[in-house]
Design a protein around this motif. Structure first.
Motif, PDB file in Angstrom:
ATOM      1  N   MET A   1      50.009  42.356  49.282  1.00  0.00           N
ATOM      2  CA  MET A   1      48.964  41.372  48.732  1.00  0.00           C
ATOM      3  C   MET A   1      47.270  41.758  48.923  1.00  0.00           C
ATOM      4  N   THR A   2      47.067  42.593  50.303  1.00  0.00           N
ATOM      5  CA  THR A   2      45.585  42.976  50.944  1.00  0.00           C
ATOM      6  C   THR A   2      45.956  44.366  49.943  1.00  0.00           C
ATOM      7  N   VAL A   3      46.759  45.720  50.035  1.00  0.00           N
ATOM      8  CA  VAL A   3      47.123  46.194  48.805  1.00  0.00           C
ATOM      9  C   VAL A   3      46.355  46.667  47.751  1.00  0.00           C
ATOM     10  N   ALA A   4      46.951  45.081  46.715  1.00  0.00           N
ATOM     11  CA  ALA A   4      46.652  44.632  45.512  1.00  0.00           C
ATOM     12  C   ALA A   4      45.416  44.503  45.367  1.00  0.00           C
ATOM     13  N   PHE A   5      44.989  43.581  46.487  1.00  0.00           N
ATOM     14  CA  PHE A   5      42.784  43.339  46.127  1.00  0.00           C
ATOM     15  C   PHE A   5      42.710  44.839  46.300  1.00  0.00           C
ATOM     16  N   PHE A   6      42.934  45.798  47.424  1.00  0.00           N
ATOM     17  CA  PHE A   6      42.356  47.029  47.097  1.00  0.00           C
ATOM     18  C   PHE A   6      42.205  47.689  46.148  1.00  0.00           C
ATOM     19  N   ALA A   7      42.996  47.403  45.109  1.00  0.00           N
ATOM     20  CA  ALA A   7      43.423  48.493  43.687  1.00  0.00           C
ATOM     21  C   ALA A   7      42.496  47.579  43.107  1.00  0.00           C
ATOM     22  N   LEU A   8      42.178  46.147  43.057  1.00  0.00           N
ATOM     23  CA  LEU A   8      42.155  45.519  41.886  1.00  0.00           C
ATOM     24  C   LEU A   8      40.112  45.353  41.978  1.00  0.00           C
ATOM     25  N   SER A   9      40.202  45.402  42.934  1.00  0.00           N
ATOM     26  CA  SER A   9      38.108  45.340  43.677  1.00  0.00           C
ATOM     27  C   SER A   9      38.078  46.450  43.674  1.00  0.00           C
ATOM     28  N   GLY A  10      39.021  47.723  43.886  1.00  0.00           N
ATOM     29  CA  GLY A  10      37.746  49.233  43.398  1.00  0.00           C
ATOM     30  C   GLY A  10      37.920  48.538  42.167  1.00  0.00           C
ATOM     31  N   LEU A  11      39.174  48.962  41.143  1.00  0.00           N
ATOM     32  CA  LEU A  11      39.021  49.134  39.723  1.00  0.00           C
ATOM     33  C   LEU A  11      37.643  48.035  39.257  1.00  0.00           C
ATOM     34  N   ASP A  12      37.614  46.809  39.937  1.00  0.00           N
ATOM     35  CA  ASP A  12      36.190  46.285  39.611  1.00  0.00           C
ATOM     36  C   ASP A  12      34.585  45.695  39.381  1.00  0.00           C
TER      37      ASP A  12
END
Length: 317
Positions: free
Chosen positions: A1-12
Motif C-alpha cells: 500500500m505504501t509503495v502504491a502511495f509513493f507511485a500515485l502521489s509522485g504522479l500527482d
C-alpha cells in the motif's frame, strides 16, 4: 500500500495522474478490498483499518472477512494513512470508508504514554505512528481515534537537548521524527502552544543545521535525498524554509536523479527506489520547481489533493 502511495502521489506531484486514468477504478477497488471491516458482533473492532496488501486476510471477499475474521488479519496504521491518502489522490470521496471502525482501530493502537503501535498485536511504538494517526484522524475528520493530550505530551517530551525531535523520549533527534512530530502538531492545531519560545528557537536552529549541500537526518551523517523532504518540510512548517540554501539543495537533488532509469536515489550513483524517487520529487516541490505541484507539507500530499479533501469534508456536512 505504501509503495502504491509513493507511485500515485509522485504522479500527482508531477501532474501525471492521467497515466493511470484507465485503471483508476480498479486501483480504488483494490484499496477498498484491503479495508478491515467490523465483524457482525464488532468483536474485531480494534483490528480495523487497512491491510498492506492482498497477501493477508480475505481481500475482495467482504462478507467472508466479516463473518470469519482471522486472528492476525489486522489493519496497519501506516497502511491506513497511505490508503486514505491514495484514495483522495485518485479523487475518491471516502464514502466507502468505515470511519467508525478506523477510529476504533486507532484507539486500540495508542499506548499509555501517548504513542502508537502500528498493529494491535503489538509492535514498536514511536513518532512515525503518531503522525500516521494524526493524518488519519484529519482525513476522516474524526479525532476520537486518539487522545490528543497524551500525543502532544509524547511529542513535547521527545524534544532533545539538541533541539530536534526524537522517535521517543530519551532518544536521538532525527529529521524524520522531527517532521512527524511537527506535522502531527500542525494537523492538531497545537504547534504554537506546545513549545516555548526558547524550545522553538532550538528546534529551528537544529533543522537549519541539517543542511550541508542537501540535508542530513542527524549530525555527522551523510546528506540523503529523502531529507530534502523530511527536514525541508519541517522548515516549511516552521516558516523558515527561505533561510535554507535552495541552490545547494537543488544541486544535491539533481545529482541523485538517474537519467537512464528515472527517479531519484538515496545518494549519487546509487540505484533509485520508490521512496527516494517520491521524496526527491517532494523536495523539488518545496523548492518551487516549475512543473511540480505545490505541497500541503503536513499531510504529505499535493495542495490539489488537500483541497479535494477539504471539499469532501464540506460535502459530509
Amino acid at each position: 500500500m505504501t509503495v502504491a502511495f509513493f507511485a500515485l502521489s509522485g504522479l500527482d506531484m508531477l501532474n501525471s495522474l492521467d497515466v493511470v486514468e484507465k485503471n483508476k477504478k480498479e486501483i480504488i477497488d483494490w484499496i477498498y478490498s484491503l479495508q478491515l471491516l467490523p465483524a457482525e458482533d464488532d468483536s474485531n473492532l480494534g483490528q480495523c483499518g487497512f491491510r498492506g496488501s492482498t497477501t493477508n486476510g480475505n481481500s475482495f471477499d467482504t462478507e467472508k472477512a466479516r463473518s470469519e475474521p482471522i486472528t492476525l488479519d489486522s489493519g496497519h496504521i501506516a497502511m491506513t494513512y497511505t490508503a486514505l491518502a491514495s484514495l483522495l489522490i485518485l479523487g475518491d470521496d471516502l464514502l466507502r470508508v468505515n470511519k467508525r471502525a478506523v477510529a476504533a482501530g486507532l484507539r486500540s493502537l495508542q499506548q499509555e504514554d501517548g504513542s502508537f503501535c502500528c498493529v494491535p498485536e503489538g509492535s514498536e511504538n514511536d513518532m512515525r505512528f503518531i503522525y500516521c494517526a494524526a493524518c488519519t484522524c484529519y482525513m476522516i475528520n474524526d479525532w476520537s481515534g486518539m487522545d490528543t493530550e497524551k500525543a502532544v505530551n509524547f511529542i513535547k517530551n521527545s524534544q532533545t537537548y539538541e533541539g530536534g525531535i526524537a522517535q521517543g523520549p530519551g532518544l536521538e533527534a532525527h529529521g524524520g521524527s522531527t517532521f512527524c512530530g511537527l506535522a502531527a502538531l500542525v494537523l492538531m492545531g497545537r504547534l504554537e502552544e506546545t513549545f516555548s519560545a526558547k524550545e522553538m528557537k532550538h528546534l529551528r536552529w537544529w533543522c537549519l543545521a541539517r543542511q550541508q549541500t542537501g540535508f542530513q537526518g542527524r549530525p555527522n551523517k551523510p546528506v540523503d535525498t529523502c531529507y530534502s523532504f523530511w527536514v525541508g518540510a519541517s522548515l516549511k512548517l516552521l516558516d523558515i524554509f527561505k533561510l535554507s540554501n535552495a541552490e545547494f539543495n537543488k544541486g544535491f537533488l539533481m545529482s541523485t536523479q538517474q537519467a537512464i532509469t528515472g527517479g531519484f536515489s538515496k545518494w549519487p550513483d546509487h540505484t533509485p527506489d520508490a521512496l527516494h524517487a517520491y521524496f526527491g520529487v517532494c523536495g523539488m516541490s518545496l523548492l518551487g520547481e516549475p512543473g511540480v505541484q505545490k505541497m500541503h507539507a503536513a499531510l504529505n500530499l499535493s495542495q490539489k489533493t488537500a483541497q479535494h479533501l477539504h471539499d469532501v469534508h464540506k460535502k459530509w456536512h
